[in-house]
Design an enzyme around this catalytic site. Structure first.
Site, PDB file in Angstrom:
ATOM      1  N   CYS A  18      -3.547  -0.814  -1.727  1.00 47.44           N
ATOM      2  CA  CYS A  18      -2.649  -1.906  -2.144  1.00 47.44           C
ATOM      3  C   CYS A  18      -1.618  -2.256  -1.082  1.00 47.44           C
ATOM      4  CB  CYS A  18      -1.933  -1.532  -3.437  1.00 47.44           C
ATOM      5  SG  CYS A  18      -3.052  -0.972  -4.706  1.00 47.44           S
TER       6      CYS A  18
ATOM      7  N   HIS B 110       4.173  -5.319  -5.343  1.00 47.20           N
ATOM      8  CA  HIS B 110       2.772  -5.106  -5.712  1.00 47.20           C
ATOM      9  C   HIS B 110       2.623  -5.299  -7.215  1.00 47.20           C
ATOM     10  CE1 HIS B 110      -1.213  -3.723  -6.004  1.00 47.20           C
ATOM     11  NE2 HIS B 110      -0.945  -2.529  -6.483  1.00 47.20           N
TER      12      HIS B 110
ATOM     13  N   ASN C 278      -4.210  -5.981 -11.366  1.00 45.62           N
ATOM     14  CA  ASN C 278      -3.981  -5.361 -10.062  1.00 45.62           C
ATOM     15  C   ASN C 278      -5.167  -5.692  -9.151  1.00 45.62           C
ATOM     16  OD1 ASN C 278      -3.755  -3.647  -7.878  1.00 45.62           O
ATOM     17  ND2 ASN C 278      -3.300  -1.818  -9.077  1.00 45.62           N
TER      18      ASN C 278
END
Ligand code: ACO
Length: 333
Positions: free
Chosen positions: A119, A260, A290
């Protein structure tokens, strides 16, 4: 590893993003595993996510986002000198997805390679590209984060399959002209003692693909969510504070924080700890879940195109992921 602004300023000249058409809602997931919309929304904030079609590999999504970023930057593909792609779901183990995207774009004059930092990958790529441009090695760079997490999701595991989605984001970086914005400070780090908290254990040389390994779903994402949660909050807060300080800013100066997009509770906890009002924190995870490296890249493009910040204002991007890895950037737009 930290860095403050250098003699040659580097700006973001264009952004782009792409998400596949197919929407998978929480209600759809309730038909696949033992879960509820209420559990998913209250624990994560996610309402739906996008799923790429079979004929949409990671490079397809990455090229779409890149085309939009190039168009906004007013740049032709042949002018691109460097392509860095952040992904944990490459089209092929080799060659790099960056090379597949180079071919799709017709960016014939570029040098292209991938990085793997989960990520945090888009912000790792930003730091690398910024340094390579400010050192004079390249005039410009196209950084892309693209993920097809649906291809590494265990669709029978309710603890993880509700979290992830597919998509891509991109940005064009180049030397800044007087009066333009600048990437002011960047930060990145990792802790290899925590590899076990978030991993795809199979498919590499440690645990090659076999029928038995696939039967045990070792080719899919496995996460110890509660442990990751705690560390994510602390590391993202520290990384964001570090770049704010090194850019010579205060929390009040930040018009938009782009964290994020993994979990709304993590985002809220970071906003609290940074003392940034919630309305200055960009959130789109209810729509996409996500998307790993792509999450902050998509957020940047959406925030930019919807006017969440404008020329001269300051933004902070911050991410956290498998590795464990973390990264942040403070930017004057
Ligand atoms: N539906 C219903 N119940 C569920 C579900 C579900 N989808 N998933 C888990 N549960 C249950 C569990 O079985 C558990 O039940 P039990 O108490 O009877 O054992 C209970 O819900 C609580 O489970 P937890 O895992 O403790 O739930 P938590 O509140 O921690 O939320 C979550 C889980 C959303 C994964 C959270 O821990 C999280 O977001 N962690 C961080 C994720 C992250 O930031 N990842 C970073 C990067 S990802 C990357 O790099 C690709």
């Amino acid at each position: 590893m930290s860095e403050t602004h250098s003699a040659t300023g580097v700006c973001i000249a264009g952004t782009g993003s792409y998400v596949p058409e197919k929407i998978l809602t929480n209600d759809d997931l309730c038909k696949m595993v033992d879960t509820t919309d209420e559990w998913i929304v209250s624990r994560t904030g996610i309402k739906e996510r996008r799923i790429a079609a079979d004929d949409e590999p990671t490079s397809h999504m990455g090229a779409k986002a890149a085309e939009r970023a190039l168009e906004q930057a007013g740049m032709k593909a042949e002018e691109v000198q460097l392509i860095i792609v952040a992904t944990i779901t490459p089209d092929t183990p080799t060659p790099a997805t960056a090379c597949h995207i180079q071919q799709k774009l017709g960016a014939v004059n570029a040098t292209a390679f991938d990085i793997s930092a989960a990520c945090s990958g888009f912000l790792y790529a930003m730091k690398l590209a910024k340094r390579l441009i400010s050192d004079g090695a390249f005039e410009n760079a196209l950084i892309i984060a693209a993920e097809k997490l649906s291809s590494v999701t265990n669709w029978d595991d309710r603890a993880t399959c509700v979290l992830f989605g597919d998509g891509s984001g991109a940005a064009v970086l180049r030397k800044s002209m007087p009066g333009e914005g600048e990437i002011l400070a960047t930060e990145m780090g990792s802790d290899g003692n925590l590899t076990h908290l978030l991993e795809i254990p199979g498919g590499g040389t440690a645990c090659p693909i076999t029928k038995e390994n696939i039967d045990q779903r070792l080719n899919t994402l496995n996460m110890q969510g509660r442990e990751v949660f705690k560390i994510a909050v602390n590391r993202m807060k520290e990384a964001a504070e570090a770049v704010i300080e090194r850019a010579g800013l205060e929390a009040d100066d930040i018009m938009c924080v782009l964290p994020h997009q993994a979990n709304l509770r993590i985002i809220d906890a970071i906003a609290d700890r940074l003392a940034v009002p919630n309305e200055r924190v960009f959130v789109n995870l209810h729509k996409y879940g996500n998307t790993s490296a792509a999450a902050v890249a998509i957020a940047l493009d959406e925030a930019h195109r919807t006017g969440a910040f404008k020329r001269g204002e300051h933004i902070v991007m911050v991410a956290f992921g498998a590795g464990l890895t973390w990264a942040a950037a403070a930017i004057r737009w």
